[in-house]
Structures are given as structure tokens and as C-alpha cells.
Design a protein around this motif. Sequence first.
Motif, short mmCIF file in Angstrom:
data_model
loop_
_atom_site.label_atom_id
_atom_site.label_comp_id
_atom_site.label_asym_id
_atom_site.label_seq_id
_atom_site.Cartn_x
_atom_site.Cartn_y
_atom_site.Cartn_z
N LEU A 80 0.84 -1.31 -0.01
CA LEU A 80 0.06 0.03 0.08
C LEU A 80 0.86 1.38 0.16
CD1 LEU A 80 -2.64 -1.21 2.58
CD2 LEU A 80 -2.97 -0.93 0.01
N LEU A 83 2.07 1.56 -3.66
CA LEU A 83 0.68 2.26 -4.47
C LEU A 83 0.52 3.82 -3.99
CD1 LEU A 83 -1.53 -0.96 -4.45
CD2 LEU A 83 -0.03 -0.18 -6.28
N SER A 84 0.79 4.03 -2.89
CA SER A 84 0.49 5.49 -2.47
C SER A 84 1.68 6.23 -3.16
CB SER A 84 0.64 5.60 -0.87
OG SER A 84 -0.53 5.02 -0.51
N TYR A 127 -2.91 4.37 4.36
CA TYR A 127 -2.50 4.33 2.88
C TYR A 127 -3.79 3.55 2.04
CZ TYR A 127 2.25 5.37 3.94
OH TYR A 127 3.36 6.21 4.13
N TYR A 130 -6.13 6.15 1.27
CA TYR A 130 -5.60 7.16 0.58
C TYR A 130 -5.91 6.67 -1.10
CZ TYR A 130 -2.19 10.19 -1.89
OH TYR A 130 -1.63 10.90 -2.88
N VAL A 131 -5.23 5.33 -1.19
CA VAL A 131 -5.29 4.71 -2.45
C VAL A 131 -6.68 4.50 -2.87
CG1 VAL A 131 -4.49 2.49 -3.67
CG2 VAL A 131 -3.14 3.73 -2.22
N ARG A 134 -8.08 8.20 -3.88
CA ARG A 134 -7.32 8.96 -4.82
C ARG A 134 -7.84 9.02 -6.29
NH1 ARG A 134 -1.30 7.38 -5.21
NH2 ARG A 134 -2.27 5.67 -5.98
N ASP A 143 -5.41 5.17 -11.52
CA ASP A 143 -5.41 5.34 -9.96
C ASP A 143 -6.71 4.73 -9.47
OD1 ASP A 143 -3.00 6.30 -9.69
OD2 ASP A 143 -3.82 8.38 -9.33
N GLY A 147 -7.42 1.72 -7.28
CA GLY A 147 -8.04 1.81 -5.99
C GLY A 147 -9.39 0.74 -5.95
N VAL A 150 -7.54 -2.60 -4.92
CA VAL A 150 -7.12 -2.61 -3.34
C VAL A 150 -8.39 -2.76 -2.63
CG1 VAL A 150 -6.36 -1.04 -1.70
CG2 VAL A 150 -5.11 -1.46 -3.98
#
Length: 223
Positions: A80, A83-84, A127, A130-131, A134, A143, A147, A150
Motif C-alpha cells: 500500500l 501504491l501510494s 494508505y 488514500y489509495v 485518490r 488510480d 483503488g 485494493v
Amino acid sequence: MASRMTRLFSDSRDALFTMLGVQAVIWSVQVLNWLDDYGLSRELGLRSERIGDLPEMFTMPFLHFSWEHIEANSWPLFVLGFLSAYRGMRKFLLASLVIMVSGGLTVWLLESPNTVTAGASGMVFGYLGYVVLRGVLDRNVLDAVVGVAVAAVYSTILIGVLPVTPGVSWLGHLGGLVGGIAAAFLLRDRPAGQRAPKPAARTAATPVSPGAALLKQLDDLGI
């Protein structure tokens, strides 16, 4: 297109080396911590409601209380975190700061008095938030796909933001997740402002014949 791919490759390489470096640090600290019977975690972990311990919100993520503890956090932290960071280190560092502060303050304010909290799990949850968010806020297809993937893979760990596991700082998880969501919002790409309208082109003056100009002057003089 080629320059964009080159930039993405460069940022991804930086993200990879950064997260490898983070892993090297937390595992090196873990060895020293273990040799000291986890005295570092007791000394540099975040103790709730003590003003002097507030700076420990920045050391807390690098400390753990057992080998099982660090093993559980290491892999999701690496994935993570990468990926961030793969879209740029500046936003990654700012997001990390927001997550640390949010998770740290949540623990410091709401955890039971004199409880010592340590571990990178708050960063993991930060994270994650955020991922996942985002791509939606930035309207970036890559992204957004990342996302969704994830969210599908790590959705089961969200149970960790609830007080269901004794000895686990669910407040740190919750604070980290809130920080990640806040970072995605604060660091979102903003559309370029509208350009100022161009000044209207001046209308070319209508040519006036000498005779008409003379008549106008006579008329102005009342002749």
C-alpha cells in the motif's frame, strides 16, 4: 505519451526504493528492539494523554511489540505504501505526514490513559484509504482501477477499525484511515483555473475624409 511513461517509471522506481528503505529501517529497529526486550517500544511508543509524548506519533509506526506484530504489518505496508507513492514522492510524503498526525492524535486523545501504542498498522489503514479514494477524486483512470483492486483485496481488514480484537489499537487503525481519506481529499488534483478572457480586439478606426473633418471642425466652431 513517451515522457509521461518515463515519468511514471521514474516515480515507480523511487516508490520501490523508498518502501524497501522503510522496510529495512523497521526491521533493523525490530532487531534492536527485540534485543532490548522491546524497551524501544515502551520508550518511543505513543503514550496517551501525556503532552511530552506527542512527538512519539512520528516514531510509533517504526516500532512493534513482537515478531508476529511486524510480520503482520510489513507486507501490506510495503504494497500500500508503494501504491501510494508511485505517482510522486511529494504527495506521498505529505500523505504520510497527515496519516501519522491523524492516527497519533486519535490514539493520544481517545486511548485509555497511559496506554502505550506502537506499530505501523495505522499507516497501513491510512494508505488504504488514500489509495482507494485518490483515483476517484483525481478522476484518474489508472488510480481508480488500482483503488478498486485494493478495495477488493484489502476490504476484509476494515474490521480492524472496530473494537473487536483485544490488545489491538483499533483507534490507531481508525485514525489512520481517517487521515488517509483526508490526505486524498487535501492532495487531490485540482482542475486548472479558467483562463482570463482575451482582451477584445480593438476596432479599427473608420477612415474620415479630409472634407468631412473640415465640416466637423466648422460645426464645432458654430460656423
